[in-house]
Enzyme design. Structure first.
Site, mmCIF file in Angstrom:
data_model
loop_
_atom_site.group_PDB
_atom_site.id
_atom_site.type_symbol
_atom_site.label_atom_id
_atom_site.label_comp_id
_atom_site.label_asym_id
_atom_site.label_seq_id
_atom_site.Cartn_x
_atom_site.Cartn_y
_atom_site.Cartn_z
ATOM 1 N N TRP A 84 0.881 -1.071 -0.072
ATOM 2 C CA TRP A 84 -0.185 0.050 -0.121
ATOM 3 C C TRP A 84 0.878 1.226 -0.200
ATOM 4 O O TRP A 84 2.097 0.985 0.218
ATOM 5 C CB TRP A 84 -0.864 0.048 1.091
ATOM 6 C CG TRP A 84 -0.420 -0.142 2.582
ATOM 7 C CD1 TRP A 84 0.866 -0.693 2.914
ATOM 8 C CD2 TRP A 84 -1.359 -0.145 3.891
ATOM 9 N NE1 TRP A 84 0.866 -0.911 4.287
ATOM 10 C CE2 TRP A 84 -0.330 -0.436 4.793
ATOM 11 C CE3 TRP A 84 -2.702 0.249 4.194
ATOM 12 C CZ2 TRP A 84 -0.766 -0.502 6.099
ATOM 13 C CZ3 TRP A 84 -2.978 0.198 5.568
ATOM 14 C CH2 TRP A 84 -2.069 -0.041 6.266
ATOM 15 N N ASN A 85 0.193 2.462 -0.453
ATOM 16 C CA ASN A 85 1.072 3.570 -0.313
ATOM 17 C C ASN A 85 0.297 4.549 0.508
ATOM 18 O O ASN A 85 -0.993 4.746 0.531
ATOM 19 C CB ASN A 85 0.892 4.241 -1.831
ATOM 20 C CG ASN A 85 1.390 2.965 -2.691
ATOM 21 O OD1 ASN A 85 2.762 2.845 -2.611
ATOM 22 N ND2 ASN A 85 0.707 2.451 -3.786
ATOM 23 N N HIS A 102 -14.334 27.067 -4.399
ATOM 24 C CA HIS A 102 -12.972 27.216 -4.688
ATOM 25 C C HIS A 102 -12.581 28.775 -5.148
ATOM 26 O O HIS A 102 -11.595 29.352 -5.134
ATOM 27 C CB HIS A 102 -12.868 26.426 -6.148
ATOM 28 C CG HIS A 102 -11.507 26.555 -6.871
ATOM 29 N ND1 HIS A 102 -10.368 26.517 -6.146
ATOM 30 C CD2 HIS A 102 -10.959 26.595 -8.087
ATOM 31 C CE1 HIS A 102 -9.416 26.381 -7.058
ATOM 32 N NE2 HIS A 102 -9.855 26.267 -8.054
HETATM 33 ZN ZN LIG Z 1 -9.685 23.101 -10.287
#
Ligand SMILES: [Zn+2]
Ligand SMILES: [Zn+2]
Lengths: 282, 387, 417
Positions: A84-85, A102
């Protein structure tokens, strides 16, 4: 200080006025389609990899960290039976989703972060506007409202609550340098012009705008009025963005359903995600 | 103030534990065999030895203390003498004063070491703090480096030649051929010497001692004790030691003997002309020459001329290193400082293994040891006489 | 007479790669003072504060007056070679593999004797010489007698060349060629005769004229390398790791400023990711092969260079997080040094003061030009040092830090906010 506050308040009410819940496909329609098996699935996602480029901003700004992966164990002394990472990435890396929060224009909207988005929006119809020829001829090609209207004449009126996906075949540029297409005046990639974005938001009440490039805006959009109009207007109106898509050339102009469900990140502004399309057979 | 004389102190029971190039035994084995040899030679029970002086490099981590328990010795006098090639002479001085003062009756003086295939390198690498910090890292030549530098300097400064040093080495080999315990059994010619493999310019193979394993030992007691035991002996007429002489000399071309020889001869009541043979510490030939000069056989810098004017075989004009010396017998570590003493006792008490110097009355033994950094620190000499 | 260093012959694949051996590395604690000075390119000896006596080998107390008040003072090294020898036999494998060796006994004008290597340009004794302190392959000080006149390089003597990491005819990886420093370093290495220079390129889409110009160097070969990406580092190590003789870590990220000047940790993390974790990634992927190739004939792995910053010595608040990341890198480089030392691969750290680049724009002169920094880097490889403080500011900070780290900390804390 007072001026700023007034401005923000005005922006907030303007944004609110534009919010409309797009019509989702009915449960029955989608259910029947899936049961019939009469469809194909198209993966619209680029592989998340460390060398996939992220947006370039002047270095003194904060930066979107590219995707990184550190191995935790690989059937070895660090974990004998498993591999796994740990991964890390900016919210806006790879094929990713932009939520209204955003952008400063969408910061005060309700349900504006990826953890609070209405789940119904994660499946929506798509209108694919093919700009590949123009983008091939001109990296700085801009999609205009007139071109969108011409598309509508050829196909159908863009329904409210639909994704508008700008096909440029930009995702076929495998070399990251060609994909970024930077010179010392910045990035040169296609995108919508401000008027086009206003049209899609105000006249068509789309769910969001998607591109094959880094950014829903054109590469040179920092110089537009307002800068980054697609981010500014879309997110200001509670609309979404999808970027770094691929395989748009495999989609019909209309009729595809887009499944795009970002990670449920607390107060997240966006997230990499697996995007795919359900395309009913002809 | 002149040092007190040694009255009736004598040295007896010369013992050699035969040398081998390499051994699987430890140092305790060689030192134990030496003590066993001393008891056998003196025909006394072990408990009658009440004093012990030990010199060894490879005894570590033990010292003389550990050796007492290892060998089951109960002693009233004990000394550890870590002075390399000077430790034999220094052991004589310590032991003589002990028996003179009644602190011990019979002191066994032993020096010995083992030699495993890698022990010489290990000993050299850790020889001293200065050697470790400032010499060994420069080519790891060990004593070869130090003596090459001294030899090159001496040759340049005083006009000595390789042939001069070769003459000494050839004579020692001739002497060794009579000694059944010498490791070198083949005659050495001057041509062999001159053409041998280069080790450290100007030193070649036969300028350098061969490390090996072995031990030497002798007993120190009063004359009356020796006579009661019926042991042949040699009388101790005088002995000196000196450490870190002439520190301001830019390079060592004299040792401590220059400071002490007058006292030695005065104490012994004899002079250089009375000496019938000389046993030097001879790990490299240049150091023999410094001993000739330091002990008054020739002036400083006159070594080469002295060599040319003399012959050094047992029957020669200047009998020297009569058992072959370390260069032809082998260097069994710290036993190298006892080798000449044991040979001198044999010569003066009629117990030689090889050739005997005719009518030898006085023998001079010299010790030199411990290249701590750029020069040998310890020097000493003892003058023995026949009974 | 400078020895022409030829490009090493290609490796014979049938022969076993030799394993590294080293000169003896054991020293008493007090003798390490000689190494501490040599690591900075200085020949220092112990001097007695009370009677002024100079002494060698190093001791715990003064050999003349027995005072314990000893300090290390720079020496001019002038003296006389009084005797020399050429060793044709040696006890340690390192020396045995490289016989013969010329060793000399030197009487310094200060009245002490040193045993030293003798440069082959030095004539027969007696003659005047000058002692220099170099570092041997164990990283310990090694004194070398050089000719009194003329300044021949250590590497002119083939035996002493191994005390240097001369870049001539070497294959070198410069981890980042995007920065002005990286570009200057690549150019300087090319001018110093490097055989091949791999130049790392991160984020290839960000172009720079300076970087593109590097491609014209005949020795240059651009390779993808982003030290923040473990996979990128691993892949490059897999591709060229077995050929790199010298690794020059120019990867550097200098973004955040004082603690108060930037909210959040994101940018500081980026600095850490490049400056500290970048070094860690490079070390994990490249160090094992460097070690394995440390005795690979004339084409062996010999050195690792880190461009750190003098800000690593003591935090410079206007560049507070950058200082911290460089301090972390410095600390890790010491780990790397200990790791590479048994193979004889040298780690050289450069601690430049402010560099004349965009990130030190507001620092007052004197500033170090990238070219001057690169020249110092090449010089450190040609010489025999571990720690380099190039430029006036770095020298000034070093001196102040040696004198009193606390004073330096206080002084640096008094910047205009
Ligand atoms: Zn974006
Ligand atoms: Zn003093």
């Amino acid at each position: 200080m007072k001026t700023t506050k007034t401005k923000l308040t005005r922006r907030k009410s303007a944004a609110k006025a534009n919010v409309r819940t797009p019509a989702a496909p009915t449960r029955g329609d989608l259910g029947a389609l899936l049961v019939s098996g009469n469809f194909r699935l198209v993966d619209l996602t680029q592989t998340l990899s460390p060398d996939f480029p992220t947006i370039v901003l002047p270095p003194e700004f904060g930066q979107c960290r590219p995707f990184r992966m550190e191995e935790v164990s690989r059937y070895d002394e660090r974990g004998p039976g498993w591999y796994w990472n740990n991964v890390s990435f900016g919210e806006h890396s790879g094929t990713h989703f932009d939520a209204p929060i955003h952008w400063i224009s969408g910061r005060d909207l309700p349900n504006n972060s990826v953890d609070t988005l209405p789940i119904a929006h994660f499946i929506a119809p798509a209108c694919v506007i093919d700009c590949s020829a123009q983008a091939k001829a001109d990296a700085d090609f801009l999609l205009t409202a007139a071109l969108v209207k011409r598309w509508e004449q050829r196909h159908s009126r863009i329904p409210a609550g639909a994704w508008v996906l700008m096909r440029t075949d930009w995702s076929k540029r495998n070399d990251p340098v060609a994909y970024q297409n930077l010179d010392d005046t910045g990035q040169h990639t296609p995108g919508p012009d401000p008027d086009c974005v206003r049209f899609l938001v105000n006249e068509r009440d789309v769910l969001g705008f998607g591109t094959e490039t880094i950014g829903t805006d054109a590469g040179q959009a920092a110089h537009f009025a307002p800068p980054y109009p697609c981010h500014y207007y879309m997110h200001g109106a509670g609309k979404y963005g999808l970027q770094c898509l691929c395989n748009l050339d495999l989609l019909p102009a209309t009729g595809a359903l887009i499944v795009a469900a970002p990670l449920k990140i607390l107060q997240g502004s966006g997230s990499p995600l697996r995007v795919f399309a359900i395309v009913p057979a002809e | 103030m002149a040092a007190r004389g040694y009255d009736d102190v004598v040295l007896a029971a010369p013992v050699t534990v035969p040398y081998v190039r390499y051994s699987t035994h430890g140092a305790h084995w060689f030192l134990g065999r030496a003590v066993a040899g001393l008891i056998a030679a003196a025909k006394i029970p072990k408990r009658q030895i009440d004093g012990l002086a030990v010199a060894s490099f490879t005894l570590a981590p033990d010292t003389a203390v550990g050796l007492t328990q290892h060998l089951g010795l109960t002693l009233r006098w004990l000394d550890h003498v870590p002075m390399g090639g000077a430790s034999g002479i220094v052991s004589i001085r310590r032991a003589a004063r002990a028996v003179q003062g009644g602190d011990a009756e019979i002191v066994a003086c032993v020096g010995g070491d083992t030699n495993h295939t890698d022990s010489f390198r290990r000993n050299t690498a850790n020889f001293s703090q200065f050697a470790q910090d400032a010499v060994y890292p420069y080519g790891s030549g060990g004593p070869n480096t130090s003596f090459a530098l001294l030899t090159a300097y001496y040759m340049r400064r005083h006009g000595a030649t390789r042939e001069d040093f070769g003459k000494l080495c050839v004579a020692q080999r001739t002497n060794a051929l009579e000694n059944p315990l010498a490791l070198f059994k083949k005659p050495l010619t001057l041509a062999d010497y001159l053409n041998a493999r280069l080790v450290a310019d100007p030193l070649r193979l036969f300028d350098c001692v061969m490390p090996c394993a072995g031990a030497e030992g002798f007993l120190v007691m009063r004359r009356g004790t020796a006579e009661k035991l019926g042991l042949p002996f040699a009388r101790l007429l005088g002995a000196v030691e000196r450490h870190n002489a002439f520190p301001a000399d830019p390079i060592q071309d004299r040792g401590g003997w220059a400071l002490d020889r007058d006292a030695l001869y005065a104490q012994a009541g004899v002079g250089p002309d009375d000496i019938d043979f000389l046993e030097t510490y001879d790990d490299y030939p240049v150091i023999n020459v410094l001993q000739f000069e330091g002990l008054g056989f020739c002036p400083e810098g006159g070594g080469a001329e002295f060599i040319r004017a003399n012959s050094f075989e047992v029957a020669g004009s200047f009998p020297f290193n009569t058992s072959g010396g370390q260069l032809s017998v082998g260097q069994a570590g710290a036993a190298g400082g006892h080798l000449g003493i044991v040979e001198a006792i044999r010569q003066l008490s009629g117990q030689t293994l090889g050739a005997r110097v005719p009518d030898a009355r006085h023998g001079l033994i010299s010790g030199f040891g411990m290249i701590n950094y750029d020069r040998g620190i310890c020097s000493g000499a003892a003058l023995l006489a026949a009974a | 007479m400078a020895q022409v260093v030829k490009r090493p012959k290609r490796k014979n694949p049938v022969e076993r790669t030799r394993l590294p051996t080293l000169p003896p590395a054991t020293r008493s604690r007090v003798a390490l003072g000689l190494t501490a000075a040599a690591a900075r390119g200085r020949f220092e000896l112990q001097v007695c504060r009370d009677c002024g006596a100079v002494q060698y080998p190093p001791r715990e107390v003064c050999r003349i007056c027995l005072s314990q008040r000893l300090f290390w003072r720079r020496q001019d090294g002038m003296g006389e070679l009084i005797s020399d020898t050429t060793l044709h036999a040696a006890q340690e494998l390192f020396f045995r593999e490289r016989l013969p060796w010329r060793i000399g006994d030197v009487r310094l004008d200060s009245g002490v004797n040193v045993i030293a290597y003798v440069h082959h340009n030095v004539g027969a004794p007696p003659c005047r010489i000058r002692i220099e302190a170099a570092l041997d392959r164990s990283g310990q000080a090694a004194l070398v007698a050089m000719p009194e006149r003329g300044r021949p390089a250590l590497s002119d003597d083939p035996k002493l060349r191994e005390m240097t990491c001369n870049p001539r005819a070497r294959k070198i990886l410069v981890t980042d060629g995007k920065s002005a420093v990286g570009q200057a370093v690549a150019r300087a290495l090319a001018a110093a005769g490097a055989d091949l220079i791999w130049i790392g390129m991160a984020e290839p889409w960000k172009k720079s004229a300076g970087f593109d110009a590097l491609r014209e160097l005949p020795q240059a070969k651009v390779v993808p390398l982003d030290v923040t990406d473990s996979r990128s580092v691993r892949e490059l190590a897999g591709e060229i790791g077995g050929k790199v003789d010298i690794l020059v870590n120019t990867s550097d990220c200098h973004r955040a400023f004082s603690l108060a000047a930037r909210r959040g940790v994101e940018t500081a993390q980026l600095e850490m990711d490049v400056n500290y974790f970048g070094l860690l990634r490079l070390a994990q992927e490249f160090a094992p092969t460097l070690k394995a190739r440390a005795a690979d004939g004339d084409a062996n792995a010999i050195a690792w260079v880190n461009v750190l910053s003098v800000f690593a010595l003591s935090n410079y608040p206007p560049h507070g997080t950058y200082s911290a990341s460089k301090a972390a890198a410095w600390s890790l480089s010491q780990n790397l040094r200990a790791d590479l030392r048994p193979a004889g691969v040298r780690v050289i750290n450069l601690f430049p003061g402010p560099v004349d680049d965009e990130w030190d724009q507001l620092e007052m002169p004197p500033k170090l030009s990238p070219a001057a920094l690169a020249a110092a880097l090449v010089q450190s490889l040609q010489g025999s040092v571990e720690d380099v403080y190039p430029g006036d500011v770095a020298q000034d900070w070093l001196a102040r830090n040696l004198e009193s780290p606390k004073t330096l900390e206080r002084e640096l804390g008094e910047f205009d906010r």
